[in-house]
Scaffold this motif. Sequence first.
Motif, PDB file in Angstrom:
ATOM      1  N   GLU A 182       0.830  -1.206   0.000  1.00  0.00           N
ATOM      2  CA  GLU A 182       0.000   0.000   0.000  1.00  0.00           C
ATOM      3  C   GLU A 182       0.865   1.258   0.000  1.00  0.00           C
ATOM      4  OE1 GLU A 182      -3.884   1.397   2.406  1.00  0.00           O
ATOM      5  OE2 GLU A 182      -2.140   0.940   3.658  1.00  0.00           O
ATOM      6  N   THR A 183       1.909   1.255   0.800  1.00  0.00           N
ATOM      7  CA  THR A 183       2.808   2.408   0.887  1.00  0.00           C
ATOM      8  C   THR A 183       3.545   2.627  -0.430  1.00  0.00           C
ATOM      9  OG1 THR A 183       3.104   2.013   3.253  1.00  0.00           O
ATOM     10  CG2 THR A 183       4.759   3.385   2.151  1.00  0.00           C
ATOM     11  N   ILE A 184       4.045   1.562  -0.993  1.00  0.00           N
ATOM     12  CA  ILE A 184       4.803   1.657  -2.248  1.00  0.00           C
ATOM     13  C   ILE A 184       3.881   2.062  -3.398  1.00  0.00           C
ATOM     14  CG2 ILE A 184       6.102   0.320  -3.953  1.00  0.00           C
ATOM     15  CD1 ILE A 184       7.272  -1.225  -1.498  1.00  0.00           C
ATOM     16  N   TYR A 185       2.734   1.425  -3.503  1.00  0.00           N
ATOM     17  CA  TYR A 185       1.816   1.750  -4.602  1.00  0.00           C
ATOM     18  C   TYR A 185       1.322   3.189  -4.518  1.00  0.00           C
ATOM     19  CZ  TYR A 185       1.620  -3.210  -5.864  1.00  0.00           C
ATOM     20  OH  TYR A 185       1.920  -4.479  -6.260  1.00  0.00           O
ATOM     21  N   ARG A 186       1.084   3.671  -3.312  1.00  0.00           N
ATOM     22  CA  ARG A 186       0.648   5.063  -3.156  1.00  0.00           C
ATOM     23  C   ARG A 186       1.732   6.014  -3.675  1.00  0.00           C
ATOM     24  NH1 ARG A 186      -0.298   5.543   2.271  1.00  0.00           N
ATOM     25  NH2 ARG A 186      -2.331   4.605   1.991  1.00  0.00           N
ATOM     26  N   ALA A 187       2.981   5.708  -3.357  1.00  0.00           N
ATOM     27  CA  ALA A 187       4.091   6.543  -3.830  1.00  0.00           C
ATOM     28  C   ALA A 187       4.225   6.456  -5.349  1.00  0.00           C
ATOM     29  CB  ALA A 187       5.391   6.112  -3.160  1.00  0.00           C
ATOM     30  N   PHE A 188       4.075   5.261  -5.909  1.00  0.00           N
ATOM     31  CA  PHE A 188       4.146   5.097  -7.360  1.00  0.00           C
ATOM     32  C   PHE A 188       3.008   5.842  -8.047  1.00  0.00           C
ATOM     33  CE2 PHE A 188       6.558   0.760  -7.506  1.00  0.00           C
ATOM     34  CZ  PHE A 188       7.644   1.339  -6.879  1.00  0.00           C
ATOM     35  N   ASP A 189       1.817   5.798  -7.457  1.00  0.00           N
ATOM     36  CA  ASP A 189       0.674   6.528  -8.024  1.00  0.00           C
ATOM     37  C   ASP A 189       0.974   8.024  -8.100  1.00  0.00           C
ATOM     38  OD1 ASP A 189      -0.738   4.153  -8.233  1.00  0.00           O
ATOM     39  OD2 ASP A 189      -2.037   4.565  -6.502  1.00  0.00           O
ATOM     40  N   LYS A 190       1.591   8.541  -7.064  1.00  0.00           N
ATOM     41  CA  LYS A 190       1.942   9.966  -7.040  1.00  0.00           C
ATOM     42  C   LYS A 190       2.952  10.289  -8.141  1.00  0.00           C
ATOM     43  CE  LYS A 190       3.494  13.572  -3.883  1.00  0.00           C
ATOM     44  NZ  LYS A 190       3.979  13.876  -2.532  1.00  0.00           N
ATOM     45  N   LEU A 191       3.965   9.436  -8.306  1.00  0.00           N
ATOM     46  CA  LEU A 191       4.950   9.628  -9.380  1.00  0.00           C
ATOM     47  C   LEU A 191       4.282   9.519 -10.750  1.00  0.00           C
ATOM     48  CD1 LEU A 191       7.957   7.515  -8.024  1.00  0.00           C
ATOM     49  CD2 LEU A 191       7.813  10.008  -8.177  1.00  0.00           C
ATOM     50  N   ALA A 192       3.352   8.580 -10.882  1.00  0.00           N
ATOM     51  CA  ALA A 192       2.650   8.388 -12.158  1.00  0.00           C
ATOM     52  C   ALA A 192       1.866   9.638 -12.539  1.00  0.00           C
ATOM     53  CB  ALA A 192       1.734   7.167 -12.070  1.00  0.00           C
ATOM     54  N   ARG A 193       1.156  10.201 -11.575  1.00  0.00           N
ATOM     55  CA  ARG A 193       0.398  11.435 -11.850  1.00  0.00           C
ATOM     56  C   ARG A 193       1.333  12.549 -12.299  1.00  0.00           C
ATOM     57  NH1 ARG A 193      -2.398   9.735  -7.517  1.00  0.00           N
ATOM     58  NH2 ARG A 193      -1.307  11.076  -6.028  1.00  0.00           N
ATOM     59  N   LYS A 194       2.470  12.667 -11.623  1.00  0.00           N
ATOM     60  CA  LYS A 194       3.441  13.720 -11.950  1.00  0.00           C
ATOM     61  C   LYS A 194       3.971  13.567 -13.375  1.00  0.00           C
ATOM     62  CE  LYS A 194       8.162  14.350 -10.833  1.00  0.00           C
ATOM     63  NZ  LYS A 194       9.240  14.026  -9.931  1.00  0.00           N
ATOM     64  N   ARG A 195       4.183  12.345 -13.812  1.00  0.00           N
ATOM     65  CA  ARG A 195       4.780  12.064 -15.120  1.00  0.00           C
ATOM     66  C   ARG A 195       3.760  11.871 -16.238  1.00  0.00           C
ATOM     67  NH1 ARG A 195       9.564  13.525 -15.933  1.00  0.00           N
ATOM     68  NH2 ARG A 195      10.973  13.124 -14.232  1.00  0.00           N
ATOM     69  N   GLY A 196       2.483  11.815 -15.904  1.00  0.00           N
ATOM     70  CA  GLY A 196       1.471  11.551 -16.930  1.00  0.00           C
ATOM     71  C   GLY A 196       1.442  10.089 -17.346  1.00  0.00           C
ATOM     72  N   VAL A 197       1.722   9.214 -16.388  1.00  0.00           N
ATOM     73  CA  VAL A 197       1.710   7.763 -16.609  1.00  0.00           C
ATOM     74  C   VAL A 197       0.389   7.227 -16.072  1.00  0.00           C
ATOM     75  CG1 VAL A 197       2.817   5.597 -15.881  1.00  0.00           C
ATOM     76  CG2 VAL A 197       4.223   7.564 -16.527  1.00  0.00           C
ATOM     77  N   SER A 248      10.846   5.644 -18.903  1.00  0.00           N
ATOM     78  CA  SER A 248      12.185   5.413 -18.345  1.00  0.00           C
ATOM     79  C   SER A 248      12.396   6.239 -17.085  1.00  0.00           C
ATOM     80  CB  SER A 248      13.270   5.745 -19.367  1.00  0.00           C
ATOM     81  OG  SER A 248      13.180   4.894 -20.473  1.00  0.00           O
ATOM     82  N   ARG A 249      11.983   7.478 -17.141  1.00  0.00           N
ATOM     83  CA  ARG A 249      12.109   8.351 -15.966  1.00  0.00           C
ATOM     84  C   ARG A 249      11.202   7.870 -14.837  1.00  0.00           C
ATOM     85  NH1 ARG A 249      12.508  14.039 -19.276  1.00  0.00           N
ATOM     86  NH2 ARG A 249      14.707  13.808 -19.815  1.00  0.00           N
ATOM     87  N   PHE A 250       9.998   7.446 -15.192  1.00  0.00           N
ATOM     88  CA  PHE A 250       9.082   6.917 -14.182  1.00  0.00           C
ATOM     89  C   PHE A 250       9.690   5.682 -13.514  1.00  0.00           C
ATOM     90  CE2 PHE A 250       5.630   3.880 -13.187  1.00  0.00           C
ATOM     91  CZ  PHE A 250       5.049   4.570 -12.132  1.00  0.00           C
ATOM     92  N   ALA A 251      10.255   4.781 -14.291  1.00  0.00           N
ATOM     93  CA  ALA A 251      10.875   3.575 -13.730  1.00  0.00           C
ATOM     94  C   ALA A 251      12.044   3.925 -12.815  1.00  0.00           C
ATOM     95  CB  ALA A 251      11.336   2.653 -14.860  1.00  0.00           C
ATOM     96  N   LYS A 252      12.878   4.853 -13.247  1.00  0.00           N
ATOM     97  CA  LYS A 252      14.030   5.261 -12.435  1.00  0.00           C
ATOM     98  C   LYS A 252      13.574   5.899 -11.123  1.00  0.00           C
ATOM     99  CE  LYS A 252      18.096   8.237 -12.417  1.00  0.00           C
ATOM    100  NZ  LYS A 252      18.776   9.329 -13.088  1.00  0.00           N
ATOM    101  N   GLU A 253      12.610   6.812 -11.211  1.00  0.00           N
ATOM    102  CA  GLU A 253      12.105   7.470 -10.009  1.00  0.00           C
ATOM    103  C   GLU A 253      11.405   6.475  -9.083  1.00  0.00           C
ATOM    104  OE1 GLU A 253       9.653  10.625 -11.475  1.00  0.00           O
ATOM    105  OE2 GLU A 253      11.356  11.898 -11.965  1.00  0.00           O
ATOM    106  N   SER A 254      10.696   5.514  -9.667  1.00  0.00           N
ATOM    107  CA  SER A 254      10.028   4.488  -8.861  1.00  0.00           C
ATOM    108  C   SER A 254      11.046   3.642  -8.113  1.00  0.00           C
ATOM    109  CB  SER A 254       9.156   3.589  -9.746  1.00  0.00           C
ATOM    110  OG  SER A 254       8.109   4.330 -10.318  1.00  0.00           O
ATOM    111  N   MET A 255      12.122   3.297  -8.777  1.00  0.00           N
ATOM    112  CA  MET A 255      13.157   2.507  -8.129  1.00  0.00           C
ATOM    113  C   MET A 255      13.794   3.297  -6.976  1.00  0.00           C
ATOM    114  SD  MET A 255      16.276   0.406  -9.821  1.00  0.00           S
ATOM    115  CE  MET A 255      15.163  -0.867 -10.374  1.00  0.00           C
ATOM    116  N   GLN A 256      14.069   4.557  -7.210  1.00  0.00           N
ATOM    117  CA  GLN A 256      14.640   5.394  -6.152  1.00  0.00           C
ATOM    118  C   GLN A 256      13.677   5.516  -4.976  1.00  0.00           C
ATOM    119  OE1 GLN A 256      15.363   8.874  -8.563  1.00  0.00           O
ATOM    120  NE2 GLN A 256      17.493   8.301  -8.970  1.00  0.00           N
TER     121      GLN A 256
END
Length: 121
Positions: free
Chosen positions: A11-26, A54-62
């Motif tokens: 839940e914690t990880i997916y919430r963070a990924f969702d936020k990154l996705a919105r920022k990147r238009g993913v 690619s940027r989304f994947a990199k940011e998600s990993m970080q």
Amino acid sequence: REPAQVFKLLETIYRAFDKLARKRGVFKVETIGDCYVAVTGLPEPQPDHAIIMSRFAKESMQKMNELVRKLEVTLGPETADLCMRYGLHSGPVTAGVLRGEKSRFQLFGDTVNFASRMEST
């Protein structure tokens, strides 16, 4: 781990990924267990879709690395040892909503299968 701990982690990880996705238009298509499926360039093509993903994947990993270190305090030792794998591929897909009791948006095609194989190997 206890199921509640795994739930809290995802839940914690997916919430963070969702936020990154919105920022990147993913667009997050779905989550299946510990798999986060996302796409860009749908429904409207984007010429820089590969760069965006690619940027989304990199940011998600970080972000994943940051979060598991923080969660180690509440979820216990070795939480920070968790790693993330990802598969990226670019190409045509068939997309649509599969209707039924629980309708959901799905992607199909060799592009999706190839990315899935990249992630799992």
